[in-house]
Write an enzyme that holds these catalytic residues in place. Sequence first.
Site, mmCIF file in Angstrom:
data_model
loop_
_atom_site.group_PDB
_atom_site.id
_atom_site.type_symbol
_atom_site.label_atom_id
_atom_site.label_comp_id
_atom_site.label_asym_id
_atom_site.label_seq_id
_atom_site.Cartn_x
_atom_site.Cartn_y
_atom_site.Cartn_z
ATOM 1 N N ASP A 1 48.993 47.564 39.600
ATOM 2 C CA ASP A 1 48.611 46.175 39.808
ATOM 3 C C ASP A 1 49.031 45.771 41.218
ATOM 4 O OD1 ASP A 1 47.779 43.466 38.994
ATOM 5 O OD2 ASP A 1 49.908 43.038 39.261
ATOM 6 N N THR B 1 43.043 45.185 41.220
ATOM 7 C CA THR B 1 43.164 43.867 41.832
ATOM 8 C C THR B 1 42.167 42.897 41.234
ATOM 9 O OG1 THR B 1 43.134 42.652 43.929
ATOM 10 C CG2 THR B 1 41.608 44.499 43.740
ATOM 11 N N GLY B 2 42.504 41.656 41.262
ATOM 12 C CA GLY B 2 41.567 40.613 40.860
ATOM 13 C C GLY B 2 40.576 40.312 41.965
#
Length: 84
Positions: free
Chosen positions: A12, A46-47
């Site tokens: 993340d 990742t967003g």
Amino acid sequence: MNPHNIRLVALDMDGTLLHEDKHISRRTLQTVQKLADAGIRVVPATGRGLDGLRGTILQVSPICHAICSNGAAIQDPASGAVLE
């Protein structure tokens, strides 16, 4: 768990590996590079879109996949191609 059985590590990025100024510490990059050198696939998650990873974890070689856009796309960081 035997560490020799690890084949993939998904990391993340946002709020975990990336500091508030969007950089990764040298120590973390070295550790991630050791994983890659040991033959373990490193997959950043990742967003953000793939462009949001440029200049961060993509310094590690090789990274063949990135999970982007909150999981909506799996992309090849080298070409930007959407794989899934």
